[in-house]
Design a protein around this motif. Structure first.
Motif, mmCIF file in Angstrom:
data_model
loop_
_atom_site.group_PDB
_atom_site.id
_atom_site.type_symbol
_atom_site.label_atom_id
_atom_site.label_comp_id
_atom_site.label_asym_id
_atom_site.label_seq_id
_atom_site.Cartn_x
_atom_site.Cartn_y
_atom_site.Cartn_z
ATOM 1 N N ASP A 176 0.835 -1.205 0.000
ATOM 2 C CA ASP A 176 0.000 0.000 0.000
ATOM 3 C C ASP A 176 0.868 1.253 0.000
ATOM 4 O O ASP A 176 0.568 2.241 -0.676
ATOM 5 N N ALA A 177 1.956 1.207 0.782
ATOM 6 C CA ALA A 177 2.870 2.349 0.838
ATOM 7 C C ALA A 177 3.528 2.588 -0.513
ATOM 8 O O ALA A 177 3.743 3.742 -0.921
ATOM 9 N N LEU A 178 3.824 1.504 -1.216
ATOM 10 C CA LEU A 178 4.423 1.621 -2.560
ATOM 11 C C LEU A 178 3.465 2.320 -3.522
ATOM 12 O O LEU A 178 3.854 3.236 -4.262
ATOM 13 N N ILE A 179 2.215 1.907 -3.513
ATOM 14 C CA ILE A 179 1.218 2.503 -4.399
ATOM 15 C C ILE A 179 1.028 3.983 -4.072
ATOM 16 O O ILE A 179 0.962 4.841 -4.958
ATOM 17 N N ALA A 180 0.950 4.290 -2.767
ATOM 18 C CA ALA A 180 0.775 5.682 -2.356
ATOM 19 C C ALA A 180 1.955 6.530 -2.793
ATOM 20 O O ALA A 180 1.791 7.663 -3.266
ATOM 21 N N ALA A 181 3.154 5.997 -2.640
ATOM 22 C CA ALA A 181 4.351 6.738 -3.040
ATOM 23 C C ALA A 181 4.366 6.974 -4.539
ATOM 24 O O ALA A 181 4.734 8.064 -5.011
ATOM 25 N N ALA A 182 3.947 5.977 -5.313
ATOM 26 C CA ALA A 182 3.894 6.122 -6.771
ATOM 27 C C ALA A 182 2.897 7.207 -7.162
ATOM 28 O O ALA A 182 3.149 8.017 -8.062
ATOM 29 N N LYS A 183 1.770 7.256 -6.478
ATOM 30 C CA LYS A 183 0.739 8.242 -6.807
ATOM 31 C C LYS A 183 1.197 9.668 -6.499
ATOM 32 O O LYS A 183 0.854 10.609 -7.210
ATOM 33 N N HIS A 184 1.962 9.822 -5.435
ATOM 34 C CA HIS A 184 2.324 11.161 -4.971
ATOM 35 C C HIS A 184 3.742 11.600 -5.346
ATOM 36 O O HIS A 184 4.189 12.670 -4.960
ATOM 37 N N GLY A 185 4.435 10.757 -6.100
ATOM 38 C CA GLY A 185 5.788 11.125 -6.514
ATOM 39 C C GLY A 185 6.779 11.141 -5.375
ATOM 40 O O GLY A 185 7.781 11.859 -5.425
ATOM 41 N N ASP A 186 6.534 10.346 -4.355
ATOM 42 C CA ASP A 186 7.378 10.301 -3.163
ATOM 43 C C ASP A 186 8.467 9.242 -3.350
ATOM 44 O O ASP A 186 8.295 8.075 -2.987
ATOM 45 N N ALA A 187 9.587 9.654 -3.928
ATOM 46 C CA ALA A 187 10.649 8.693 -4.234
ATOM 47 C C ALA A 187 11.233 8.063 -2.973
ATOM 48 O O ALA A 187 11.546 6.868 -2.954
ATOM 49 N N ASP A 188 11.384 8.842 -1.915
ATOM 50 C CA ASP A 188 11.942 8.289 -0.686
ATOM 51 C C ASP A 188 10.969 7.299 -0.041
ATOM 52 O O ASP A 188 11.378 6.273 0.504
ATOM 53 N N GLY A 189 9.681 7.605 -0.102
ATOM 54 C CA GLY A 189 8.687 6.660 0.386
ATOM 55 C C GLY A 189 8.685 5.387 -0.432
ATOM 56 O O GLY A 189 8.495 4.281 0.093
#
Length: 228
Positions: A176-189
């Motif tokens: 879930d964290a991976l998907i959220a990071a992909a959606k928000h452009g959060d490379a560190d996440g």
């Protein structure tokens, strides 16, 4: 062993002449054969960023653990030059991520110490951390940590990524964290999620990054998992 074929293959590798390399391999050239400077077609592909040539050597039995004259792996060589796609491909092949060469450095150290802090080196650092590189492992050459090396060189983005990996708690659900990071452009996440075992969901995170216009996400995931 055909020394003339092996010599010709190494020469073709330096030229990045994949067609000639294919021909020579079909005739019996060895992708692991080295010259007097301990260069092989496989190792040349890693240091020069020749991705098609690298794939060819891997398909024909390249020794992923091969070392150069500095006792460095192909991963260290690729990180040294900032070849993020090669770094990602080697990580997919399960190359040792924290091998230490004769200089006392890992691939993570070299991406920082010998890099310039630019986008391609940021990507290399993130890929290495995503696949488990130790952010606390000090260089055996000077006892300095990757974070301190990044900060002393003014590489703010790299320092932030390393600090995030060190300080962040594992996500409850890494995927879930991976998907959220992909959606928000959060490379560190994204790095933290991959590091803690995120798996690909039904919808490709790469596609999610593309739809959202996050090039940083697309670059990292393409290097690690392609467009799956």
């Amino acid at each position: 062993m055909n020394d003339s074929l092996n010599t010709a293959l190494i020469a073709a590798a330096w030229r990045n002449d994949v067609d000639d390399a294919v021909r020579l391999i079909e005739q019996g050239a060895d992708v692991n054969a080295t010259d007097s400077t301990i260069q092989s077609a496989y190792l040349i592909a890693t240091s020069e960023g020749f991705l098609d040539l690298l794939e060819l050597t891997l398909e024909h039995g390249a020794d992923i653990a091969a070392k150069d004259s500095y006792n460095g792996t192909g991963l260290i060589r690729a990180a040294d030059r900032g070849h993020a796609l090669v770094v990602g491909r080697l990580l997919l092949a399960r190359i040792e991520v924290d091998h230490i060469n004769n200089l006392g450095w890992t691939a993570l150290h070299e991406a920082i110490i010998l890099g310039d802090g630019s986008e391609r080196y940021v990507d290399c650092v993130r890929l290495l951390l995503a696949k488990g590189a130790d952010p606390l492992l000090a260089s055996q050459r000077d006892g300095v940590s990757p974070l301190d090396h990044a900060e002393s060189r003014g590489f703010g983005t790299i320092a932030t990524t390393i600090r995030h990996v060190i300080e962040s708690d594992p996500p409850i659900d890494a995927t879930d964290a991976l998907i959220a990071a992909a959606k928000h452009g959060d490379a560190d996440g994204l790095v933290a999620a991959l590091r803690t075992g995120a798996t690909l969901a039904e919808m490709s995170p790469t596609a999610i990054g593309q739809q959202a216009g996050h090039e940083n996400i697309v670059r990292l995931l393409t290097a690690l998992v392609g467009n799956r």
